[in-house]
Scaffold this motif. Structure first.
Motif, PDB file in Angstrom:
ATOM      1  N   ASP A 357       0.920  -1.021   0.041  1.00  0.00           N
ATOM      2  CA  ASP A 357      -0.123  -0.035  -0.067  1.00  0.00           C
ATOM      3  C   ASP A 357       0.874   1.185  -0.012  1.00  0.00           C
ATOM      4  N   ARG A 358       0.701   1.979  -1.062  1.00  0.00           N
ATOM      5  CA  ARG A 358       1.640   3.243  -1.224  1.00  0.00           C
ATOM      6  C   ARG A 358       0.725   4.341  -1.069  1.00  0.00           C
ATOM      7  N   SER A 359       1.099   5.616  -1.044  1.00  0.00           N
ATOM      8  CA  SER A 359       0.530   6.694  -1.240  1.00  0.00           C
ATOM      9  C   SER A 359       0.872   7.259  -2.509  1.00  0.00           C
ATOM     10  N   THR A 360      -0.012   8.472  -2.703  1.00  0.00           N
ATOM     11  CA  THR A 360       0.052   8.921  -4.246  1.00  0.00           C
ATOM     12  C   THR A 360       1.537   9.602  -4.421  1.00  0.00           C
ATOM     13  N   SER A 361       2.372   9.738  -3.607  1.00  0.00           N
ATOM     14  CA  SER A 361       3.834  10.195  -3.986  1.00  0.00           C
ATOM     15  C   SER A 361       4.835   8.997  -3.825  1.00  0.00           C
ATOM     16  N   GLY A 362       4.365   8.001  -3.581  1.00  0.00           N
ATOM     17  CA  GLY A 362       5.013   6.635  -3.797  1.00  0.00           C
ATOM     18  C   GLY A 362       5.627   6.141  -2.361  1.00  0.00           C
ATOM     19  N   ARG A 363       5.349   6.799  -1.352  1.00  0.00           N
ATOM     20  CA  ARG A 363       5.648   6.067   0.048  1.00  0.00           C
ATOM     21  C   ARG A 363       4.692   5.143   0.686  1.00  0.00           C
ATOM     22  N   VAL A 364       5.521   3.964   1.260  1.00  0.00           N
ATOM     23  CA  VAL A 364       4.802   2.943   1.720  1.00  0.00           C
ATOM     24  C   VAL A 364       4.000   3.264   2.814  1.00  0.00           C
ATOM     25  N   THR A 381       5.802   3.676   8.489  1.00  0.00           N
ATOM     26  CA  THR A 381       6.162   4.912   9.583  1.00  0.00           C
ATOM     27  C   THR A 381       6.744   3.914  10.827  1.00  0.00           C
ATOM     28  N   ARG A 382       6.217   2.570  11.099  1.00  0.00           N
ATOM     29  CA  ARG A 382       6.756   1.725  12.143  1.00  0.00           C
ATOM     30  C   ARG A 382       8.195   1.190  11.614  1.00  0.00           C
ATOM     31  N   LEU A 383       8.324   1.039  10.393  1.00  0.00           N
ATOM     32  CA  LEU A 383       9.543   0.312   9.917  1.00  0.00           C
ATOM     33  C   LEU A 383      10.535   1.570   9.757  1.00  0.00           C
ATOM     34  N   ARG A 384      10.104   2.576   9.670  1.00  0.00           N
ATOM     35  CA  ARG A 384      11.391   3.789   9.345  1.00  0.00           C
ATOM     36  C   ARG A 384      11.636   3.914  10.806  1.00  0.00           C
ATOM     37  N   GLU A 385      10.877   3.935  11.667  1.00  0.00           N
ATOM     38  CA  GLU A 385      11.105   4.159  13.182  1.00  0.00           C
ATOM     39  C   GLU A 385      12.332   2.883  13.733  1.00  0.00           C
ATOM     40  N   ALA A 386      11.799   1.843  13.422  1.00  0.00           N
ATOM     41  CA  ALA A 386      12.350   0.789  13.932  1.00  0.00           C
ATOM     42  C   ALA A 386      13.814   0.471  13.560  1.00  0.00           C
ATOM     43  N   GLY A 388      15.598   2.990  11.666  1.00  0.00           N
ATOM     44  CA  GLY A 388      16.398   4.209  11.463  1.00  0.00           C
ATOM     45  C   GLY A 388      16.412   4.543   9.878  1.00  0.00           C
ATOM     46  N   LEU A 389      15.258   4.481   8.972  1.00  0.00           N
ATOM     47  CA  LEU A 389      15.260   4.619   7.771  1.00  0.00           C
ATOM     48  C   LEU A 389      14.943   5.990   7.527  1.00  0.00           C
ATOM     49  N   PRO A 390      15.855   6.712   6.395  1.00  0.00           N
ATOM     50  CA  PRO A 390      15.738   8.132   6.157  1.00  0.00           C
ATOM     51  C   PRO A 390      14.121   8.593   5.889  1.00  0.00           C
ATOM     52  N   SER A 391      13.416   7.559   5.063  1.00  0.00           N
ATOM     53  CA  SER A 391      11.979   8.035   4.761  1.00  0.00           C
ATOM     54  C   SER A 391      11.076   6.707   4.604  1.00  0.00           C
ATOM     55  N   THR A 392       9.988   7.048   4.177  1.00  0.00           N
ATOM     56  CA  THR A 392       9.196   5.657   3.884  1.00  0.00           C
ATOM     57  C   THR A 392       9.116   5.699   2.509  1.00  0.00           C
ATOM     58  N   ASN A 393       9.737   6.307   1.548  1.00  0.00           N
ATOM     59  CA  ASN A 393       9.767   6.306   0.097  1.00  0.00           C
ATOM     60  C   ASN A 393      10.836   5.294  -0.261  1.00  0.00           C
ATOM     61  N   PHE A 394      10.529   4.109  -0.132  1.00  0.00           N
ATOM     62  CA  PHE A 394      11.399   2.700  -0.259  1.00  0.00           C
ATOM     63  C   PHE A 394      10.969   1.663  -1.198  1.00  0.00           C
ATOM     64  N   ASN A 395      11.924   0.824  -1.841  1.00  0.00           N
ATOM     65  CA  ASN A 395      11.551  -0.590  -2.451  1.00  0.00           C
ATOM     66  C   ASN A 395      12.318  -1.516  -1.647  1.00  0.00           C
ATOM     67  N   VAL A 396      11.793  -2.664  -1.396  1.00  0.00           N
ATOM     68  CA  VAL A 396      12.543  -3.628  -0.401  1.00  0.00           C
ATOM     69  C   VAL A 396      13.136  -4.877  -1.525  1.00  0.00           C
ATOM     70  N   LEU A 397      14.230  -5.199  -1.307  1.00  0.00           N
ATOM     71  CA  LEU A 397      14.556  -6.423  -1.966  1.00  0.00           C
ATOM     72  C   LEU A 397      15.511  -7.382  -0.783  1.00  0.00           C
ATOM     73  N   ALA A 398      15.152  -8.671  -1.684  1.00  0.00           N
ATOM     74  CA  ALA A 398      15.737  -9.836  -0.649  1.00  0.00           C
ATOM     75  C   ALA A 398      17.252  -9.984  -0.867  1.00  0.00           C
ATOM     76  N   ASP A 399      18.025 -10.288  -0.077  1.00  0.00           N
ATOM     77  CA  ASP A 399      19.606 -10.269  -0.294  1.00  0.00           C
ATOM     78  C   ASP A 399      20.032 -11.214   0.674  1.00  0.00           C
ATOM     79  N   GLN A 400      19.977 -12.731   0.319  1.00  0.00           N
ATOM     80  CA  GLN A 400      20.606 -13.591   1.316  1.00  0.00           C
ATOM     81  C   GLN A 400      19.766 -13.456   2.659  1.00  0.00           C
ATOM     82  N   ASN A 401      20.757 -13.386   3.753  1.00  0.00           N
ATOM     83  CA  ASN A 401      19.825 -13.406   5.161  1.00  0.00           C
ATOM     84  C   ASN A 401      19.633 -12.074   5.641  1.00  0.00           C
ATOM     85  N   SER A 402      19.158 -11.147   4.436  1.00  0.00           N
ATOM     86  CA  SER A 402      18.691  -9.838   5.083  1.00  0.00           C
ATOM     87  C   SER A 402      17.620  -9.038   3.733  1.00  0.00           C
ATOM     88  N   TYR A 403      17.141  -8.213   4.221  1.00  0.00           N
ATOM     89  CA  TYR A 403      16.460  -7.355   3.212  1.00  0.00           C
ATOM     90  C   TYR A 403      17.156  -6.056   3.039  1.00  0.00           C
TER      91      TYR A 403
END
Length: 453
Positions: A357-364, A381-386, A388-403
């Motif tokens: 679910d994204r806003s019209t500006s692309g934020r998660v 917003t909870r992910l950003r706070e947990a 320390g992400l700079p913003s909620t305007n992001f994509n997520v990619l799987a990378d071995q034992n991390s995202y």
């Protein structure tokens, strides 16, 4: 009550004749038409360290009387204690040997110094007649608050410009204005009742902005961007008067409101921008707006209902001009262990994380976290706070034992983008045009500077 290191000999009336009462500092702020703002510098702490750079008078706010006069360049410690009988107490003592033997009333006596107990409401150490307690203070038309209880540190020699020239140091950082220290009984992490102190800086909003502006925006940026930031910061401060009234102050000195770092942050160019916009605020439908701003949106600003679920009608979602920002592109790696620690109790071992679910500006707005025992929708917003992400305007990619979170922008994306304001100023926009670009249907008005205190 609180304890005070004091002289055994009180000055005579002739020795203090003609010296302004500490409350004169407050009354002269009122006469000058200044608007006071209360900034929470330290909240519910055990100790507060104060250096009286210019000297200070101590005013008991329970009865308006002066109880001490502190030498310039002396160092003091205020501690929270529980006095006999269970009452809340302030312990007031010198931090160095020279301060411990500096008489509280500014005189030296062969008899030395002794500790005396002082309880607000009892006879003051000084015989000086003083006005009633400071209360029912006015900030803006229709708004009042009280400053009662605890002590107030004000300039030793009140003068018309003392609110600007007087400087004190709190916990190693210098500030302008007066310092209010009050105690209260609160619950600690284990649920036990403890006595704690809160320190509140009371100063003219224009002096406050001299520090806020360079703390929020580089003072080397174009003048029109600085002026736009000054108007936005002033509007935010005045619109948020009383936000933390139950704790005795208006706004905090951090990114939770506006960054305020005291005198050391002030610069010539930023103070000039404050002076050139003195008293100017933004209004929408006749009300001062809490002019939200952020560093950089990453391409497009957002609407409040997309971030906080409630509408703020003065905000726009507009294309941003922030391509020069260092946060135009960022990347953060989060391990599966970090995700499991946060969400495994609801979903089991994490199998995947997907923006749904994204806003019209692309934020998660919401992420779907899928695990071995179920799934959960998690606000961006909870992910950003947990994490320390700079913003909620992001994509997520799987990378071995991390995202890997790959995104753009820094901040909540609401209101004025500071990097965008810089670009617009560089292209000839003035402060009013910059603000009109980011805020909807706003007018610019000069405050009628009503009595502040």
């Amino acid at each position: 009550g609180w304890y005070l290191a004091s002289n055994t000999v009180s000055p005579s009336r002739t020795e203090i004749a003609g010296k302004p009462s500490p409350t004169e500092y407050l009354r002269r702020m009122q006469a000058d038409g200044k608007i006071a703002v209360r900034i929470g510098l330290a909240v519910n702490v055990a100790d507060i360290f104060v250096d009286t750079m210019d000297g200070a008078d101590v005013l008991d706010l329970s009865n308006g009387k002066q109880v001490a006069s502190l030498h310039p360049m002396t160092q003091w410690r205020f501690s929270a204690r529980t006095a006999p009988g269970g009452s809340t107490a302030l312990v007031f003592s010198g931090r160095r040997a020279v301060d411990k033997y500096a008489l509280a009333l500014g005189e030296r006596s062969p008899g030395g110094v002794r500790n005396v107990a002082y309880f607000p409401g009892a006879a003051a150490v000084s015989p000086m007649d003083a006005p009633p307690p400071v209360s029912n203070l006015r900030s803006l038309p229709g708004q009042t608050y009280s400053i009662t209880g605890g002590v107030l540190l004000v300039p030793s020699q009140a003068s018309p410009d003392s609110s600007t020239s007087f400087v004190f140091s709190l916990n190693g950082r210098m500030y302008r204005g007066a310092l209010w220290i009050k105690s209260a009984t609160v619950k600690d992490a284990s649920g036990c009742a403890v006595t704690r102190l809160t320190a509140v800086n009371i100063l003219d909003v224009e002096d406050y902005l001299k520090s806020v502006l360079p703390s929020e925006m580089p003072s080397s940026w174009p003048e029109e961007a600085l002026k736009a930031q000054a108007i936005a910061a002033r509007s935010y401060a005045l619109a948020n008067f009383g936000k933390y009234d139950s704790q005795g102050f208006d706004i905090k000195a951090s990114v939770l409101d506006q960054v305020y770092r005291g005198v050391a942050a002030e610069t010539v160019s930023s103070s000039s921008a404050v002076a050139r916009t003195r008293g100017v605020v933004m209004k929408h439908n006749g009300q001062i707006v809490p002019a939200l701003f952020h560093a950089t949106s990453g391409g497009c600003t957002d609407l409040a209902e997309n971030v906080w679920t409630r509408e703020l009608t003065f905000l726009k979602s507009v294309p941003d001009h922030d391509s020069k920002s260092k946060y135009q592109s960022w990347e953060r790696k989060v391990s599966l262990d970090q995700l499991d620690k946060l969400f495994a109790k609801d979903t089991g071992t994490i199998l995947g994380a997907f923006p749904v679910d994204r806003s019209t500006s692309g934020r998660v707005r919401n992420m779907l976290i899928v695990g071995t025992q179920g799934a959960a929708l998690v606000p961006g917003t909870r992910l950003r706070e947990a994490f320390g992400l700079p913003s909620t305007n992001f994509n997520v990619l799987a990378d071995q034992n991390s995202y890997v979170f790959k995104g753009q922008g820094f901040g909540h994306g609401l209101g004025m983008s500071q990097w965008g304001a810089r670009t617009l100023a560089e292209h000839g926009y003035n402060a009013g045009q910059i603000l009109n670009y980011y805020y909807k249907d706003v007018t610019f008005e000069q405050l009628v500077e009503t009595p502040a205190l």
